[in-house]
Write a protein that holds these residues in place. Structure first.
Motif, PDB file in Angstrom:
ATOM      1  N   ASN A 126       0.825  -1.207   0.000  1.00 28.48           N
ATOM      2  CA  ASN A 126       0.000   0.000   0.000  1.00 28.48           C
ATOM      3  C   ASN A 126       0.861   1.259   0.000  1.00 28.48           C
ATOM      4  OD1 ASN A 126      -2.788  -0.865   0.029  1.00 28.48           O
ATOM      5  ND2 ASN A 126      -2.416  -1.720   2.048  1.00 28.48           N
TER       6      ASN A 126
ATOM      7  N   SER B 192      -6.779   5.277  -3.840  1.00 27.77           N
ATOM      8  CA  SER B 192      -5.678   5.970  -3.181  1.00 27.77           C
ATOM      9  C   SER B 192      -5.944   6.130  -1.686  1.00 27.77           C
ATOM     10  CB  SER B 192      -5.444   7.346  -3.815  1.00 27.77           C
ATOM     11  OG  SER B 192      -4.940   7.217  -5.132  1.00 27.77           O
TER      12      SER B 192
ATOM     13  N   GLN C 139      -3.661   4.720   1.268  1.00 28.58           N
ATOM     14  CA  GLN C 139      -3.131   5.596   2.322  1.00 28.58           C
ATOM     15  C   GLN C 139      -3.427   5.030   3.716  1.00 28.58           C
ATOM     16  OE1 GLN C 139      -3.380   7.843   4.961  1.00 28.58           O
ATOM     17  NE2 GLN C 139      -1.263   8.338   4.440  1.00 28.58           N
TER      18      GLN C 139
ATOM     19  N   PHE D 152       0.632   4.115  -2.918  1.00 24.81           N
ATOM     20  CA  PHE D 152       0.255   5.506  -2.634  1.00 24.81           C
ATOM     21  C   PHE D 152       1.360   6.474  -3.021  1.00 24.81           C
ATOM     22  CE2 PHE D 152      -0.171   9.263   0.010  1.00 24.81           C
ATOM     23  CZ  PHE D 152      -1.511   9.574  -0.151  1.00 24.81           C
TER      24      PHE D 152
ATOM     25  N   LEU E   9      -7.840  12.622  -4.062  1.00 20.77           N
ATOM     26  CA  LEU E   9      -7.673  11.180  -3.918  1.00 20.77           C
ATOM     27  C   LEU E   9      -8.923  10.433  -4.345  1.00 20.77           C
ATOM     28  CD1 LEU E   9      -6.018  11.017  -0.358  1.00 20.77           C
ATOM     29  CD2 LEU E   9      -4.888  11.255  -2.577  1.00 20.77           C
TER      30      LEU E   9
END
Length: 289
Positions: A63, A244, A248, A67, A240
């Motif tokens: 992740n 995304s 995050q 991101f 975002l």
């Protein structure tokens, strides 16, 4: 690569220098301790008690890579790189030198690699307690040596060996940082500030950043490190999408406190895109006199 920074690394148990043996298959200290180099190119340098925790798992690292690779934190990355460049200039490090830049809690190496691209000739050491992170660190840049180590223990670095040490949303060990810094060296810290990701706090049920975090950082470093320059706040909007946002949250500690199915449900209830505030403070510290 590890061979570029072997002169910086030290035995985490007693601090003696390390040398490579068996065609760079292991590092051995002057006191006889031996540390195998993983086939992926990183080395684990932990004291006798070993690592007390494992850090980010594979999913969190995935992740993080997702991101950051989308450029959402680009202003943070630029700010850290500029601060490092300014710290080297203020210390009088010559342009043709090969300064050592170490990042503690380096994750995938995204910030460190960007800094090394900008600071020509610099050598990088990426420290992280996570093995999945170290696998990424080892290949993030040709001038990075990847090391698995615990930031709360004795750092596997020689005294006065690091020109600039960076800490981006990661643990801080002021006493050890002061030990490994060169006399004119600096620690560049990026700390999340109150209001960071504020638009996501209520709908996702994640905790806000505590107020006064930078003041506490400075207070806790007292006696070891002192502020070199007034802390500077960086704030910017990010657009975002849900993917995304999921990445995050998935790269942060919040992912460990919300059941995955419930987190997915909350994210799917958000608009397709959101404007979200990024807010952090950059602080430069040097050895306390």
């Amino acid at each position: 690569m590890l061979h570029d920074v072997i002169d910086v690394l030290a035995d985490p148990i007693d601090g003696t220098p390390l040398r490579a043996e068996d065609d760079y298959r292991r590092l051995v200290s002057e006191s006889g301790h031996s540390y195998d180099i993983a086939r992926q190119g990183y080395v684990t340098l932990a004291g006798g008690a070993g690592l007390r925790h494992s850090g980010d798992d594979v999913e969190m690292i995935r992740n993080r890579e997702t991101f950051l690779s989308r450029g959402h934190f680009a202003p943070f990355v630029e700010a850290v790189t500029h601060a490092v460049d300014d710290a080297l200039e203020d210390a009088g490090v010559p342009d043709d030198a090969h300064p050592v830049i170490c990042e503690v809690g380096a994750g995938t190496g995204y910030y460190l690699a960007h800094t090394l691209d900008t600071v020509v000739g610099a050598r990088g050491v990426g420290l992280d307690v996570s093995v999945p992170a170290a696998r990424h660190l080892a290949k993030c840049h040709p001038r990075v040596g990847a090391v698995v180590a615990d930031a709360w223990s004795r750092l596997p670095l020689r005294d006065s060996s690091v020109d600039v040490l960076t800490v981006i949303f990661a643990p801080r060990n002021a006493e050890e940082f002061a030990r490994v810094l060169t006399p004119g060296g600096e620690v560049v810290v990026l700390t999340a500030d109150a209001g960071h990701l504020s638009e996501l706090r209520e709908p996702l049920g994640i905790i806000d950043v505590e107020k006064g975090k930078v003041d506490r950082l400075i207070e806790q470093a007292s006696g070891h490190l002192a502020v070199r320059q007034e802390p500077r706040t960086i704030e910017f909007p990010m657009t975002l999408d849900q993917a995304s946002i999921a990445a995050q949250i998935g790269m942060s500690p919040s992912a460990r406190h919300i059941e995955p199915a419930e987190l997915r449900r909350r994210i799917e209830a958000l608009p397709p895109t959101m404007t979200v505030t990024a807010r952090a403070t950059i602080t430069r510290l040097g050895r306390a006199s």
